[in-house]
Design a protein around this motif. Structure first.
Motif, mmCIF file in Angstrom:
data_model
loop_
_atom_site.group_PDB
_atom_site.id
_atom_site.type_symbol
_atom_site.label_atom_id
_atom_site.label_comp_id
_atom_site.label_asym_id
_atom_site.label_seq_id
_atom_site.Cartn_x
_atom_site.Cartn_y
_atom_site.Cartn_z
ATOM 1 N N ARG A 19 0.854 -1.176 0.000
ATOM 2 C CA ARG A 19 0.000 0.000 0.000
ATOM 3 C C ARG A 19 0.893 1.229 0.000
ATOM 4 O O ARG A 19 1.622 1.495 0.961
ATOM 5 C CB ARG A 19 -0.889 -0.007 1.240
ATOM 6 C CG ARG A 19 -1.879 1.131 1.345
ATOM 7 C CD ARG A 19 -2.679 0.979 2.640
ATOM 8 N NE ARG A 19 -3.596 2.077 2.902
ATOM 9 C CZ ARG A 19 -4.840 2.114 2.470
ATOM 10 N NH1 ARG A 19 -5.334 1.115 1.764
ATOM 11 N NH2 ARG A 19 -5.604 3.146 2.757
ATOM 12 N N LEU A 20 0.835 1.975 -1.089
ATOM 13 C CA LEU A 20 1.614 3.200 -1.212
ATOM 14 C C LEU A 20 0.761 4.384 -0.779
ATOM 15 O O LEU A 20 -0.429 4.441 -1.101
ATOM 16 C CB LEU A 20 2.090 3.402 -2.644
ATOM 17 C CG LEU A 20 2.900 2.264 -3.279
ATOM 18 C CD1 LEU A 20 3.361 2.688 -4.672
ATOM 19 C CD2 LEU A 20 4.058 1.858 -2.413
ATOM 20 N N SER A 21 1.387 5.325 -0.100
ATOM 21 C CA SER A 21 0.707 6.554 0.289
ATOM 22 C C SER A 21 1.478 7.748 -0.225
ATOM 23 O O SER A 21 2.700 7.687 -0.395
ATOM 24 C CB SER A 21 0.596 6.645 1.819
ATOM 25 O OG SER A 21 -0.255 5.658 2.329
ATOM 26 N N CYS A 22 0.750 8.828 -0.460
ATOM 27 C CA CYS A 22 1.356 10.070 -0.915
ATOM 28 C C CYS A 22 0.750 11.206 -0.100
ATOM 29 O O CYS A 22 -0.460 11.435 -0.154
ATOM 30 C CB CYS A 22 1.092 10.272 -2.400
ATOM 31 S SG CYS A 22 1.575 11.888 -3.039
ATOM 32 N N ALA A 23 1.610 11.884 0.644
ATOM 33 C CA ALA A 23 1.160 13.028 1.432
ATOM 34 C C ALA A 23 1.368 14.291 0.610
ATOM 35 O O ALA A 23 2.491 14.574 0.185
ATOM 36 C CB ALA A 23 1.929 13.092 2.738
ATOM 37 N N ALA A 24 0.287 15.028 0.403
ATOM 38 C CA ALA A 24 0.342 16.257 -0.387
ATOM 39 C C ALA A 24 0.229 17.468 0.526
ATOM 40 O O ALA A 24 -0.564 17.482 1.461
ATOM 41 C CB ALA A 24 -0.778 16.269 -1.418
ATOM 42 N N PHE A 67 -4.737 -3.142 -8.891
ATOM 43 C CA PHE A 67 -4.400 -1.914 -8.180
ATOM 44 C C PHE A 67 -5.660 -1.074 -7.987
ATOM 45 O O PHE A 67 -6.543 -1.068 -8.848
ATOM 46 C CB PHE A 67 -3.391 -1.086 -8.967
ATOM 47 C CG PHE A 67 -2.004 -1.673 -9.050
ATOM 48 C CD1 PHE A 67 -1.725 -2.968 -8.648
ATOM 49 C CD2 PHE A 67 -0.954 -0.895 -9.538
ATOM 50 C CE1 PHE A 67 -0.442 -3.495 -8.736
ATOM 51 C CE2 PHE A 67 0.323 -1.393 -9.627
ATOM 52 C CZ PHE A 67 0.578 -2.700 -9.236
ATOM 53 N N THR A 68 -5.704 -0.347 -6.871
ATOM 54 C CA THR A 68 -6.807 0.561 -6.608
ATOM 55 C C THR A 68 -6.259 1.893 -6.118
ATOM 56 O O THR A 68 -5.483 1.924 -5.157
ATOM 57 C CB THR A 68 -7.756 -0.008 -5.546
ATOM 58 O OG1 THR A 68 -8.254 -1.283 -5.981
ATOM 59 C CG2 THR A 68 -8.934 0.932 -5.321
ATOM 60 N N ILE A 69 -6.680 2.974 -6.771
ATOM 61 C CA ILE A 69 -6.277 4.311 -6.364
ATOM 62 C C ILE A 69 -7.420 4.950 -5.590
ATOM 63 O O ILE A 69 -8.586 4.785 -5.945
ATOM 64 C CB ILE A 69 -5.876 5.177 -7.578
ATOM 65 C CG1 ILE A 69 -5.280 6.512 -7.121
ATOM 66 C CG2 ILE A 69 -7.056 5.378 -8.525
ATOM 67 C CD1 ILE A 69 -4.691 7.339 -8.268
ATOM 68 N N GLN A 81 -3.357 1.021 -3.543
ATOM 69 C CA GLN A 81 -3.354 -0.337 -3.004
ATOM 70 C C GLN A 81 -2.995 -1.290 -4.134
ATOM 71 O O GLN A 81 -3.681 -1.327 -5.151
ATOM 72 C CB GLN A 81 -4.729 -0.685 -2.434
ATOM 73 C CG GLN A 81 -4.839 -2.104 -1.899
ATOM 74 C CD GLN A 81 -3.970 -2.340 -0.687
ATOM 75 O OE1 GLN A 81 -3.898 -1.514 0.215
ATOM 76 N NE2 GLN A 81 -3.296 -3.493 -0.652
ATOM 77 N N MET A 82 -1.934 -2.053 -3.938
ATOM 78 C CA MET A 82 -1.442 -2.948 -4.974
ATOM 79 C C MET A 82 -1.534 -4.391 -4.483
ATOM 80 O O MET A 82 -0.885 -4.752 -3.501
ATOM 81 C CB MET A 82 0.005 -2.596 -5.323
ATOM 82 C CG MET A 82 0.190 -1.144 -5.712
ATOM 83 S SD MET A 82 1.861 -0.797 -6.311
ATOM 84 C CE MET A 82 2.803 -1.119 -4.829
ATOM 85 N N ASN A 83 -2.348 -5.171 -5.164
ATOM 86 C CA ASN A 83 -2.535 -6.586 -4.822
ATOM 87 C C ASN A 83 -2.053 -7.466 -5.969
ATOM 88 O O ASN A 83 -1.867 -7.001 -7.088
ATOM 89 C CB ASN A 83 -4.006 -6.868 -4.535
ATOM 90 C CG ASN A 83 -4.546 -6.078 -3.373
ATOM 91 O OD1 ASN A 83 -3.831 -5.785 -2.402
ATOM 92 N ND2 ASN A 83 -5.818 -5.720 -3.427
ATOM 93 N N SER A 84 -1.876 -8.737 -5.664
ATOM 94 C CA SER A 84 -1.444 -9.721 -6.673
ATOM 95 C C SER A 84 -0.242 -9.205 -7.451
ATOM 96 O O SER A 84 -0.212 -9.256 -8.686
ATOM 97 C CB SER A 84 -2.604 -10.028 -7.631
ATOM 98 O OG SER A 84 -3.715 -10.535 -6.932
ATOM 99 N N LEU A 85 0.737 -8.718 -6.743
ATOM 100 C CA LEU A 85 1.903 -8.120 -7.387
ATOM 101 C C LEU A 85 2.695 -9.148 -8.179
ATOM 102 O O LEU A 85 2.774 -10.331 -7.810
ATOM 103 C CB LEU A 85 2.791 -7.455 -6.341
ATOM 104 C CG LEU A 85 2.273 -6.110 -5.836
ATOM 105 C CD1 LEU A 85 2.922 -5.728 -4.519
ATOM 106 C CD2 LEU A 85 2.511 -5.034 -6.889
ATOM 107 N N LYS A 86 3.270 -8.672 -9.268
ATOM 108 C CA LYS A 86 4.060 -9.500 -10.169
ATOM 109 C C LYS A 86 5.470 -8.931 -10.271
ATOM 110 O O LYS A 86 5.670 -7.727 -10.044
ATOM 111 C CB LYS A 86 3.429 -9.504 -11.557
ATOM 112 C CG LYS A 86 1.971 -9.930 -11.597
ATOM 113 C CD LYS A 86 1.414 -9.780 -13.008
ATOM 114 C CE LYS A 86 -0.058 -10.177 -13.074
ATOM 115 N NZ LYS A 86 -0.603 -10.018 -14.451
#
Length: 125
Positions: A19-24, A67-69, A81-86
């Protein structure tokens, strides 16, 4: 000016999740369009996902269904949110923001007005 700081990258095995986050911060009201792009070594930048001013989302074909943004406007945070990564998802991932309201193609994300320093994602087989 808008300042973007990514977090959440790391190393996972194939099939795992991150799960990547970006603080703006800064003039975030002026950048309703936000997204993520990535760049793998020796490859061009690739738009991954975007969310427009109405909250509509768009994804690269390579990540659709995995992926879900999303964004938390109250906290000025963008999430991927990144699932089933390759293994082919291995890249530096960047958060980006743009003054436009809508996006025509997720391929435009790397050319947004602002981007962060990136966070590394490594997927092993």
């Amino acid at each position: 000016q808008v300042h973007l700081v990514e977090s959440g990258g790391g190393s996972v095995q194939s099939g795992g999740s991150l799960r990547l986050s970006c603080a703006a911060s800064g003039d975030t009201d002026e950048t309703p369009l936000m997204g993520w792009f990535r760049q793998a070594p020796g490859k061009e930048r690739e738009g991954v996902a975007a969310i427009d001013g109405d909250g509509s989302t768009t994804y690269a074909d390579s990540v659709k269904g995995r992926f879900t943004i999303s964004q938390d406007n109250a906290k000025n945070t963008l999430v991927l949110q990144m699932n089933s990564l390759k293994p082919e998802d291995t890249a530096m991932y960047y958060c980006a923001a743009d003054r436009a309201y809508y996006i025509h193609s997720v391929g435009a994300v790397p050319d947004f007005d602002y981007s962060g320093q990136g966070t590394q994602v490594t997927v092993s087989s």
